[in-house]
Each structure stands twice: as structure tokens, then as C-alpha cells.
Design a protein around this motif. Structure first.
Motif, mmCIF file in Angstrom:
data_model
loop_
_atom_site.group_PDB
_atom_site.id
_atom_site.type_symbol
_atom_site.label_atom_id
_atom_site.label_comp_id
_atom_site.label_asym_id
_atom_site.label_seq_id
_atom_site.Cartn_x
_atom_site.Cartn_y
_atom_site.Cartn_z
ATOM 1 N N LYS A 184 37.975 52.315 32.530
ATOM 2 C CA LYS A 184 36.878 52.394 33.492
ATOM 3 C C LYS A 184 37.419 52.907 34.826
ATOM 4 N N ILE A 185 36.835 54.029 35.286
ATOM 5 C CA ILE A 185 37.259 54.675 36.520
ATOM 6 C C ILE A 185 36.087 54.743 37.485
ATOM 7 N N VAL A 186 36.316 54.377 38.722
ATOM 8 C CA VAL A 186 35.285 54.524 39.754
ATOM 9 C C VAL A 186 35.833 55.426 40.858
ATOM 10 N N ILE A 187 35.044 56.435 41.214
ATOM 11 C CA ILE A 187 35.419 57.406 42.250
ATOM 12 C C ILE A 187 34.509 57.232 43.452
ATOM 13 N N ASP A 188 35.075 57.321 44.636
ATOM 14 C CA ASP A 188 34.288 57.266 45.861
ATOM 15 C C ASP A 188 33.566 58.599 46.053
ATOM 16 N N ALA A 189 32.240 58.571 45.950
ATOM 17 C CA ALA A 189 31.427 59.782 46.083
ATOM 18 C C ALA A 189 30.835 59.924 47.481
ATOM 19 N N THR A 190 31.209 59.064 48.396
ATOM 20 C CA THR A 190 30.636 59.087 49.747
ATOM 21 C C THR A 190 30.777 60.434 50.458
ATOM 22 N N ILE A 246 40.669 51.691 37.470
ATOM 23 C CA ILE A 246 41.179 52.597 38.504
ATOM 24 C C ILE A 246 40.080 52.849 39.530
ATOM 25 N N PHE A 247 40.441 52.740 40.801
ATOM 26 C CA PHE A 247 39.524 53.139 41.871
ATOM 27 C C PHE A 247 40.158 54.308 42.614
ATOM 28 N N HIS A 248 39.382 55.370 42.790
ATOM 29 C CA HIS A 248 39.881 56.606 43.394
ATOM 30 C C HIS A 248 39.211 56.827 44.752
ATOM 31 N N GLY A 249 39.983 56.651 45.820
ATOM 32 C CA GLY A 249 39.509 56.966 47.167
ATOM 33 C C GLY A 249 39.711 58.442 47.437
ATOM 34 N N THR A 250 38.640 59.153 47.738
ATOM 35 C CA THR A 250 38.684 60.614 47.757
ATOM 36 C C THR A 250 38.826 61.229 49.146
ATOM 37 N N ALA A 304 31.115 55.193 43.425
ATOM 38 C CA ALA A 304 30.848 54.288 44.538
ATOM 39 C C ALA A 304 30.301 55.095 45.709
ATOM 40 N N TYR A 305 29.419 54.471 46.474
ATOM 41 C CA TYR A 305 28.803 55.187 47.601
ATOM 42 C C TYR A 305 28.578 54.225 48.764
#
Length: 386
Positions: free
Chosen positions: A3-9, A102-106, A43-44
Motif C-alpha cells: 500500500k502506497i500513499v502519495i502526496d497529491a497536494t 510507504i508514504f511519498h512526500g512529493t 493524500a491531499y
């Protein structure tokens, strides 16, 4: 399942820079989920004004995706918390993400979640290497990046040049950094003939006039004063018939750039077109006699690749990552030498054989990059943490 979460902000209705990268990465990663057996979440964080008004809604451009997670505080507030109360994030925000692997701060940060591996994008180190080119917001990046490095498991960057900068300036171990190159938002057949003809009627330019093109944010690092100086030199010395077109939103510290335009004897032939649709930008790329990108420093230099994709010959700087991206498919110049720049532009617009050679090499070069490749390389980087 991973499970991967990417910051889409960073994505916005008119994305550029970081937002453009994140939008394309998410689109290509989403298509890999079933094939690669992972789940992608986004994530937003709301904008500050929407937060004050209690509008905690996902923007329409994210509605095509499932697994959306609202982090109910704006970036302006989370930056304060990151500095003063980092324990806030694992206690109050991590549960709302359902504890991804995994959390990906973009966008130059990643929050200190306890149960997730943490990935952070660093696109370039302008804020450290060239503080004279940045605004007050970017000036704070150094502080936040160094804080986040305390808990970051992996850094992603877009070029080997930027990786070297991160190693040298931030003292990060090389094996904690992975290079995931960017790609053009366009493909070679992006503009069919019938679309081109229709777009020309919308464009605020007479395409019977040849032109030199620049595309990017209007700010000091892009070295537009040197480009304007080179243009003035070419008009005065060689009487070239070309106009100069600058496409891009105003960024920061741009007053000297517009002063240089106003002071030019050929100011009526210098056009600033601000933000344009993807289609119109593509039209201007495709019809340019030469695309010029004399930037002092880049993390990747995406407009160079976009120009090559759509058949514009390229003149760009011999600094930072730009030789790495351009390869042998562009003329490279010293960005601190406007005469060198002018001479390179003159070579391209006056030598049809050279121009055609650069166009063909550019198209071949651009094919080496794609968002599908970027997504796969990013996914490989994620899996290297497991």
C-alpha cells in the motif's frame, strides 16, 4: 498487498513544475496497480483559505482516482507543526491514512509517520546553491528539508546532477538516493494538422512571423535578462526578422526582466504570453525556429525535453543537469555569456542543415524518456525499501 500513499497536494488546475510532475507520476503509477499488485492512495491538504472556510473537499481533478485521504490541515499549518510538534503527525494524521507501507512526500518534505517507510522528492537545491534566485517561501526549504532528512528513508530526485548536489550539500549517503528522470507531457503526434489549424486561430500571435521561444516560470534563475540581451544583439547586429516569445506565469523577482523588455528597442517584438493551455504551448513549441533555455540551474529542465518532443531545435545551458538531459541533441552555451548565447541562436536559425539535425536528434533523445518509465523506476525505488 503493498500500500502506497502519495502526496497529491502540489497538483493544481493549471499545474506546472512540481505539480506537473506529480500529476503525471500519479496517472502512470495508477495504471500499474493491477499488473504490479499494489494499491495507490492519494493524500491531499486543503488550501489555507478553503481550510478557514471549512471547505475540506478534494479538487475535481482528483475525482478519477480512488483511495483518497484528506489531511485536514493546510501546508502552512503543517509546516509549523513539522517544526515545533513533529509528534503530531504520527498521532493524529497517520491513522487517517490507514497506515500505508510507504508514504511519498512529493514537494521537498515528508511527514514523520511511524509505521510507514518515508520517501521524499528533492528536485533541486536552488534554495542552498543559489539563494539569490528564490522567493521567501522557497527560502524556508532548507530548514524543512534538513529536518525531514532525520526520518526520510529514501530520496527521489530527477537527475544524476541533482543527486550529486544532494550528496555534496546535504551529506546524504548515495544509497539513500534514487534517480527517477522526468518526461514530457507531450508525445510526437500530440498535434494533428486539423488541431494545429484550429489552435492557430486562438493564439495571440501571427505565426507568419518567425520566433525564438522560451517556456517556463518568469523568475531570475531562468536567466531571461541574458536571453533578452542576446535577442537585442541579434536584432541590432544581424537584423534577424524573429520575435521573442516568453511563455510562463510570473514567479518572483521578475521586475528586472520586464524592465529589460521595456528598455529594449525591439520591445514590440518581445511577447509575454503568461500561462497557456497545454495545447497552445505545444503549438508554440512545434512552430518555433529555436527553443532557448539559458537557465543558470535546474533539477531536470523539463521544457528542454518538451521542445525536443515536438520538434523544436534546442539551445540550452552547459550547467547543472541540462547537458545530462539534452545529450548531444542541443547546442550548449555558457549562461553567463549573452554573446555566446546569441551566436548559438544565430547558428540554429541561419543554418537549416544544423537546425534539421538538432530536430531529429531531439526527437530521438526525447523518446528515451516517458512517464511510464518514470512510474516504473519510482515503483522500483519504493520496492527497494521492503
Amino acid at each position: 498487498m503493498l500500500k502506497i500513499v502519495i502526496d497529491a497536494t502540489p497538483i493544481s488546475p493549471q499545474p506546472s513544475g512540481v505539480g506537473l510532475h506529480v500529476a503525471n507520476l500519479i496517472h502512470s503509477l495508477s495504471a500499474l496497480q493491477s499488473q504490479e499488485n499494489f494499491q495507490l492512495g492519494l493524500a491531499y491538504q486543503p488550501g489555507f483559505k478553503n481550510w478557514l472556510l471549512g471547505r475540506l473537499e478534494f479538487p475535481d481533478y482528483l475525482s478519477q482516482y480512488s483511495n483518497l485521504y484528506m489531511l485536514p490541515i493546510p501546508v502552512r499549518i503543517s509546516n509549523i507543526l513539522l517544526d515545533k510538534f513533529p509528534s503530531f503527525f504520527p498521532l493524529y494524521l497517520e491513522p487517517s491514512l490507514d497506515y500505508p507501507d510507504i508514504f511519498h512526500g512529493t514537494n521537498y518534505n515528508v511527514y514523520p509517520y511511524k509505521k510507514s517507510m518515508k520517501v521524499m522528492n528533492l528536485y533541486d537545491l536552488t534554495f542552498i546553491k543559489y539563494p539569490q534566485y528564490i522567493n521567501s517561501v522557497v527560502m524556508k526549504y532548507s530548514k524543512y528539508v534538513k529536518k525531514c532528512l532525520q526520518w526520510t528513508d529514501l530520496i527521489l530526485t530527477a537527475s544524476e546532477s541533482s543527486k550529486t548536489d544532494i550528496i555534496n550539500y546535504l551529506r546524504v549517503e548515495p544509497d539513500r538516493i534514487r534517480v527517477t528522470p522526468l518526461a514530457s507531457r507531450y508525445h510526437p503526434n500530440y498535434l494533428p494538422t486539423e488541431v494545429t489549424e484550429k489552435l492557430q486561430s486562438y493564439a495571440r500571435y501571427d505565426f507568419s512571423q518567425p520566433y525564438i521561444l522560451f517556456v517556463s516560470t518568469i523568475e531570475p534563475r531562468k536567466n531571461l535578462n541574458a536571453l533578452i540581451q542576446a535577442f537585442n544583439n541579434l536584432k541590432a547586429k544581424y537584423k534577424i526578422p524573429h520575435h521573442l516569445i516568453l511563455i510562463g506565469q510570473k514567479g518572483w523577482r521578475y521586475k528586472s526582466i520586464f524592465a529589460a523588455i521595456e528598455n529594449s528597442s525591439w520591445r514590440s517584438q518581445i511577447h509575454h504570453l503568461d500561462y497557456l493551455s497545454d495545447e497552445l504551448v505545444a503549438l508554440f513549441y512545434s512552430k518555433a525556429d529555436v527553443f532557448v533555455y539559458p537557465s543558470h540551474y535546474e533539477g531536470f529542465g523539463l521544457p528542454v525535453l518538451e521542445a525536443m518532443t515536438l520538434g523544436a531545435p534546442v539551445v540550452t545551458s552547459n550547467t547543472s543537469c541540462l547537458p545530462e538531459v539534452a545529450g548531444d541533441a542541443a547546442l550548449l552555451i555558457d549562461p553567463n555569456d549573452p554573446i555566446h548565447l546569441a551566436n548559438a541562436i544565430l547558428k540554429v536559425i541561419s543554418d537549416s542543415q544544423l537546425r534539421n539535425e538538432l530536430i531529429q536528434k531531439g526527437k530521438a533523445r526525447a523518446k528515451l524518456f516517458s512517464w511510464d518509465k518514470t512510474a516504473q523506476e519510482t515503483l522500483n525505488a519504493y520496492k527497494s525499501l521492503l
